[in-house]
Design a protein around this motif. Structure first.
Motif, PDB file in Angstrom:
ATOM      1  N   THR A 251     -43.346  50.086 -12.774  1.00  0.00           N
ATOM      2  CA  THR A 251     -43.161  48.648 -12.577  1.00  0.00           C
ATOM      3  C   THR A 251     -42.752  48.309 -11.144  1.00  0.00           C
ATOM      4  N   ASP A 252     -42.062  49.215 -10.463  1.00  0.00           N
ATOM      5  CA  ASP A 252     -41.717  48.960  -9.065  1.00  0.00           C
ATOM      6  C   ASP A 252     -42.973  48.984  -8.194  1.00  0.00           C
ATOM      7  N   VAL A 253     -43.856  49.936  -8.445  1.00  0.00           N
ATOM      8  CA  VAL A 253     -45.121  50.020  -7.703  1.00  0.00           C
ATOM      9  C   VAL A 253     -45.975  48.779  -7.971  1.00  0.00           C
ATOM     10  N   MET A 254     -45.963  48.305  -9.217  1.00  0.00           N
ATOM     11  CA  MET A 254     -46.696  47.079  -9.558  1.00  0.00           C
ATOM     12  C   MET A 254     -46.157  45.890  -8.766  1.00  0.00           C
ATOM     13  N   TYR A 255     -44.828  45.802  -8.657  1.00  0.00           N
ATOM     14  CA  TYR A 255     -44.215  44.706  -7.909  1.00  0.00           C
ATOM     15  C   TYR A 255     -44.542  44.822  -6.416  1.00  0.00           C
TER      16      TYR A 255
ATOM     17  N   ASP B  11     -32.871  43.801 -10.113  1.00  0.00           N
ATOM     18  CA  ASP B  11     -33.469  42.776  -9.248  1.00  0.00           C
ATOM     19  C   ASP B  11     -34.657  42.105  -9.927  1.00  0.00           C
ATOM     20  N   LEU B  12     -35.499  42.901 -10.571  1.00  0.00           N
ATOM     21  CA  LEU B  12     -36.675  42.340 -11.242  1.00  0.00           C
ATOM     22  C   LEU B  12     -36.270  41.466 -12.429  1.00  0.00           C
ATOM     23  N   CYS B  13     -35.191  41.842 -13.104  1.00  0.00           N
ATOM     24  CA  CYS B  13     -34.682  41.009 -14.203  1.00  0.00           C
ATOM     25  C   CYS B  13     -34.220  39.659 -13.663  1.00  0.00           C
TER      26      CYS B  13
ATOM     27  N   TYR C  11     -37.412  37.579 -12.620  1.00  0.00           N
ATOM     28  CA  TYR C  11     -38.212  37.067 -13.741  1.00  0.00           C
ATOM     29  C   TYR C  11     -37.372  36.510 -14.888  1.00  0.00           C
ATOM     30  N   LYS C  12     -36.069  36.341 -14.603  1.00  0.00           N
ATOM     31  CA  LYS C  12     -35.149  35.710 -15.566  1.00  0.00           C
ATOM     32  C   LYS C  12     -35.198  36.399 -16.940  1.00  0.00           C
ATOM     33  N   ILE C  13     -35.018  37.704 -16.892  1.00  0.00           N
ATOM     34  CA  ILE C  13     -35.009  38.510 -18.118  1.00  0.00           C
ATOM     35  C   ILE C  13     -33.572  38.924 -18.424  1.00  0.00           C
ATOM     36  N   LYS C  14     -33.141  38.659 -19.629  1.00  0.00           N
ATOM     37  CA  LYS C  14     -31.776  38.990 -20.047  1.00  0.00           C
ATOM     38  C   LYS C  14     -31.602  40.506 -20.097  1.00  0.00           C
ATOM     39  N   LYS C  15     -30.512  40.990 -19.486  1.00  0.00           N
ATOM     40  CA  LYS C  15     -30.297  42.436 -19.388  1.00  0.00           C
ATOM     41  C   LYS C  15     -29.417  42.926 -20.544  1.00  0.00           C
ATOM     42  N   SER C  16     -29.955  42.855 -21.754  1.00  0.00           N
ATOM     43  CA  SER C  16     -29.186  43.329 -22.908  1.00  0.00           C
ATOM     44  C   SER C  16     -29.327  44.840 -23.031  1.00  0.00           C
ATOM     45  N   ASP C  17     -28.230  45.505 -23.382  1.00  0.00           N
ATOM     46  CA  ASP C  17     -28.194  46.965 -23.554  1.00  0.00           C
ATOM     47  C   ASP C  17     -28.654  47.709 -22.308  1.00  0.00           C
ATOM     48  N   ARG C  18     -28.316  47.169 -21.127  1.00  0.00           N
ATOM     49  CA  ARG C  18     -28.667  47.835 -19.873  1.00  0.00           C
ATOM     50  C   ARG C  18     -27.976  49.194 -19.804  1.00  0.00           C
TER      51      ARG C  18
ATOM     52  N   GLY D 156     -32.504  50.207 -24.475  1.00  0.00           N
ATOM     53  CA  GLY D 156     -32.336  48.911 -23.830  1.00  0.00           C
ATOM     54  C   GLY D 156     -33.151  48.799 -22.555  1.00  0.00           C
ATOM     55  N   ASP D 157     -33.093  49.838 -21.731  1.00  0.00           N
ATOM     56  CA  ASP D 157     -33.850  49.829 -20.478  1.00  0.00           C
ATOM     57  C   ASP D 157     -35.354  49.857 -20.732  1.00  0.00           C
ATOM     58  N   ALA D 158     -35.770  50.572 -21.777  1.00  0.00           N
ATOM     59  CA  ALA D 158     -37.199  50.608 -22.115  1.00  0.00           C
ATOM     60  C   ALA D 158     -37.685  49.213 -22.505  1.00  0.00           C
ATOM     61  N   PHE D 159     -36.883  48.501 -23.303  1.00  0.00           N
ATOM     62  CA  PHE D 159     -37.271  47.155 -23.743  1.00  0.00           C
ATOM     63  C   PHE D 159     -37.293  46.176 -22.568  1.00  0.00           C
ATOM     64  N   ILE D 160     -36.270  46.237 -21.712  1.00  0.00           N
ATOM     65  CA  ILE D 160     -36.215  45.378 -20.530  1.00  0.00           C
ATOM     66  C   ILE D 160     -37.417  45.655 -19.623  1.00  0.00           C
ATOM     67  N   THR D 161     -37.701  46.936 -19.404  1.00  0.00           N
ATOM     68  CA  THR D 161     -38.835  47.316 -18.555  1.00  0.00           C
ATOM     69  C   THR D 161     -40.149  46.840 -19.165  1.00  0.00           C
ATOM     70  N   ALA D 162     -40.241  46.860 -20.490  1.00  0.00           N
ATOM     71  CA  ALA D 162     -41.451  46.371 -21.172  1.00  0.00           C
ATOM     72  C   ALA D 162     -41.666  44.886 -20.888  1.00  0.00           C
ATOM     73  N   LEU D 163     -40.582  44.105 -20.888  1.00  0.00           N
ATOM     74  CA  LEU D 163     -40.682  42.678 -20.589  1.00  0.00           C
ATOM     75  C   LEU D 163     -41.123  42.460 -19.140  1.00  0.00           C
ATOM     76  N   VAL D 164     -40.553  43.244 -18.220  1.00  0.00           N
ATOM     77  CA  VAL D 164     -40.941  43.167 -16.804  1.00  0.00           C
ATOM     78  C   VAL D 164     -42.412  43.558 -16.646  1.00  0.00           C
ATOM     79  N   PHE D 165     -42.808  44.618 -17.324  1.00  0.00           N
ATOM     80  CA  PHE D 165     -44.197  45.103 -17.257  1.00  0.00           C
ATOM     81  C   PHE D 165     -45.183  44.021 -17.691  1.00  0.00           C
TER      82      PHE D 165
END
Length: 202
Positions: free
Chosen positions: A147-151, A167-169, A172-179, A184-193
């Motif tokens: 996702t960093d390379v995509m950005y 930073d990406l959260c 893109y205004k993504i809530k960082k639950s279970d960071r 938790g990170d997999a789900f957050i990264t999925a939203l960013v992706f």
């Protein structure tokens, strides 16, 4: 004719590895599936450190498949108390823990031939590959997206200009639950992706 030399060349792989390799048969009909994953580890040295947990969630048709996920915790032969404040995983925690070999086999069975996605994913891939090496098999064959390379591509940034998941959260205004938990990170990264995938029209 002595075939011993041939047997030494053709390695007799365990069943789980042969099954994993079979998913990459070119004749298989493929519906594109992405698996976004994250590993929590005892540290950042892939040679010395070990995986503590793996979280992964699948994406198909630009949707997170809530029922298609995995979260596993590994028995800790190597324990680094300094990292507990980050991931919160105790050596003798309440989670059911499995040995590394079983964890990696479950992970391969879950991902199959999916495209793997992560944030700064090279480290997570290397941690899995090190575990596979300890099982005396090969390395991951899946295609990989970061996702960093995509950005970087979206914003025409150089490879040196890294952007954190936090930073990406924010961007893109993504809530960082279970960071800082693997799931938790997999789900957050999925939203960013999904945000980046749409913007890049992939």
């Amino acid at each position: 004719m002595d075939l011993n030399w041939f047997k030494k060349i053709v390695k007799d792989y365990p069943k789980f590895w042969e099954t994993y390799l079979s998913y990459f048969d070119e004749n298989q009909s493929k519906e594109q599936r992405f698996v976004v994953f994250d590993c929590e580890t005892t540290g950042l040295d892939y040679k010395k450190d070990r995986i503590l947990s793996i979280g992964a969630v699948a994406i198909q048709n630009n949707q997170i498949i809530v029922g298609d996920f995995m979260e596993i915790f590994l028995q800790q032969d190597i324990f680094n108390p300094e990292t507990v404040t980050l991931h919160g995983i105790l050596k003798e925690g309440k989670e059911e823990k499995i040995v590394e070999a079983e964890a990696v086999i479950r992970f391969l069975d879950f991902i199959k031939d999916a495209t793997l996605v992560g944030h700064h994913v090279d480290f997570d891939i290397e941690m899995i590959n090190q575990a596979l090496d300890r099982l005396n098999v090969g390395t991951l064959k899946n295609q990989v997206m970061d996702t960093d390379v995509m950005y970087q591509k979206l914003k025409n940034l150089s490879e040196e200009e890294k952007t954190s998941l936090d930073d990406l959260c924010e961007i893109y205004k993504i809530k960082k639950s279970d960071r800082h938990t693997a799931s938790g990170d997999a789900f957050i990264t999925a939203l960013v992706f999904l945000k980046l995938k749409k913007k890049l029209a992939i």
